[in-house]
Design a protein around this motif. Sequence first.
Motif, short mmCIF file in Angstrom:
data_model
loop_
_atom_site.label_atom_id
_atom_site.label_comp_id
_atom_site.label_asym_id
_atom_site.label_seq_id
_atom_site.Cartn_x
_atom_site.Cartn_y
_atom_site.Cartn_z
N ASP A 8 0.65 -1.45 -0.17
CA ASP A 8 0.14 0.26 -0.24
C ASP A 8 0.95 1.03 0.32
OD1 ASP A 8 -2.66 -1.40 0.26
OD2 ASP A 8 -2.06 -2.20 2.28
N LEU A 9 2.07 1.22 0.80
CA LEU A 9 2.75 2.60 0.95
C LEU A 9 3.79 1.84 0.89
CD1 LEU A 9 1.13 4.11 4.04
CD2 LEU A 9 0.47 4.73 1.72
N TYR A 10 5.32 3.25 0.56
CA TYR A 10 6.41 3.08 0.96
C TYR A 10 6.96 4.54 1.09
CZ TYR A 10 11.87 2.74 -1.30
OH TYR A 10 13.19 2.74 -1.08
N PRO A 11 7.51 3.64 2.72
CA PRO A 11 8.07 4.37 3.31
C PRO A 11 9.27 5.17 3.32
CG PRO A 11 7.19 2.98 5.08
CD PRO A 11 6.75 2.93 3.38
N ARG A 12 9.75 6.00 2.62
CA ARG A 12 11.74 5.81 2.35
C ARG A 12 12.04 7.35 4.30
NH1 ARG A 12 15.63 3.26 0.23
NH2 ARG A 12 17.68 4.20 0.43
N LYS B 81 -0.90 9.44 -10.32
CA LYS B 81 -1.50 9.31 -9.03
C LYS B 81 -0.34 11.09 -8.79
CE LYS B 81 -2.39 4.30 -8.32
NZ LYS B 81 -1.85 3.01 -8.57
N TYR B 82 -1.17 10.72 -7.75
CA TYR B 82 0.29 12.26 -6.93
C TYR B 82 1.56 11.69 -6.36
CZ TYR B 82 1.92 15.22 -3.10
OH TYR B 82 2.91 15.79 -2.20
N SER B 83 2.23 11.85 -6.53
CA SER B 83 3.96 11.55 -5.82
C SER B 83 4.78 12.78 -5.59
CB SER B 83 4.69 11.23 -7.20
OG SER B 83 6.05 11.20 -6.65
N PRO B 84 5.26 12.67 -4.16
CA PRO B 84 5.62 13.59 -3.27
C PRO B 84 7.36 14.17 -4.38
CG PRO B 84 6.12 11.87 -2.99
CD PRO B 84 4.73 11.27 -3.73
N LEU B 85 8.28 13.06 -5.28
CA LEU B 85 8.87 14.04 -5.94
C LEU B 85 8.73 14.51 -6.34
CD1 LEU B 85 10.24 9.94 -5.66
CD2 LEU B 85 10.76 11.86 -3.57
N LYS B 86 10.24 15.20 -6.82
CA LYS B 86 9.67 16.16 -8.31
C LYS B 86 11.12 16.45 -8.64
CE LYS B 86 6.72 19.72 -6.64
NZ LYS B 86 6.16 19.50 -6.87
N TYR B 87 11.56 16.45 -9.72
CA TYR B 87 12.99 16.13 -10.65
C TYR B 87 13.83 17.44 -10.66
CZ TYR B 87 11.33 11.65 -9.38
OH TYR B 87 10.75 10.59 -8.66
N LEU C 288 5.26 7.33 -0.84
CA LEU C 288 4.63 6.65 -1.49
C LEU C 288 2.95 6.56 -1.74
CD1 LEU C 288 4.96 7.49 -5.08
CD2 LEU C 288 5.35 5.11 -4.40
N GLY C 289 2.24 6.67 -1.73
CA GLY C 289 0.85 5.92 -2.15
C GLY C 289 -0.07 6.52 -1.51
N PHE D 25 0.91 15.27 0.42
CA PHE D 25 2.02 14.90 0.92
C PHE D 25 2.47 14.96 2.50
CE2 PHE D 25 5.28 17.72 2.95
CZ PHE D 25 6.31 17.34 2.23
N ILE D 26 2.91 14.07 2.56
CA ILE D 26 3.46 13.40 4.40
C ILE D 26 4.25 14.15 4.37
CG2 ILE D 26 2.86 12.24 6.09
CD1 ILE D 26 0.24 12.76 4.23
#
Length: 255
Positions: A199-203, A228-234, A246-247, A251-252
Amino acid sequence: MLNQAIKTAEEAGQKILEFYETDLEVIEKEDDSPLTKADLAAHHIIVNALKEIDPDIPVISEESGIPDYEERKNWDTFWLVDPLDGTKEFIKKNGEFTVNIALIKGDKPVLGVVYVPALDIMYYGDDTIGSYKREGDSKAEKLETDTFKNTGPARIVVSRSHGDDNTQAELEKLGIEVSEEVPSGSSIKFCLVAEGKADLYPRLGPTMEWDTAAADAVYRYSTNSGEKYSPLKYNKETFKNPYFLLGMDEFIDLE
């Protein structure tokens, strides 16, 4: 471009497998991460192939270094590559290493290919066709999964080589109960969330943009429509990613 990127990832993966059954010479890079001849061989195959697709699109690979921000800050499009993600898993010979190729537009990946050569599993997706998983010669299956709504306990992906005993405690502070930990290596962790095996990938540890971009694309487009929403930017000034979860649809803050 997607089909060409898939073919390139397969070619790099086959070259990596030529080294897989041999005695590996491991070099320590400046950041203490491992480097092998397989990393470099895959790097050259991918960079050369991407230049043939369009010589005007810049390529950043983990093994080529990061251009100065002043040079790349105005780039609209570029390739972002990790020729062998999960080198520690490769050295351990557990099969959980990947070839990652992403196309970045603006600050997000619009195309991603994640190939697991030891298992012959291909994840791929883009912003037009969505995301898919193909195993061996089987027909590719479309990935269409929901984000986590926190209406019950979550299965979380954890790193096989970078374990963190604090992860469950940090999630509990956020009101997220953990039912199961799913260990995995390399960028496969994103793909497990994309296909609904977690369900989730916490890093809660360091990653770089090339570690995440391709699999992030697979995750973003693993839906029946849209993104889908992703918290990552490039293409940030620093290529280091923040801690992330992620998931979910929002934003968390894990910092």
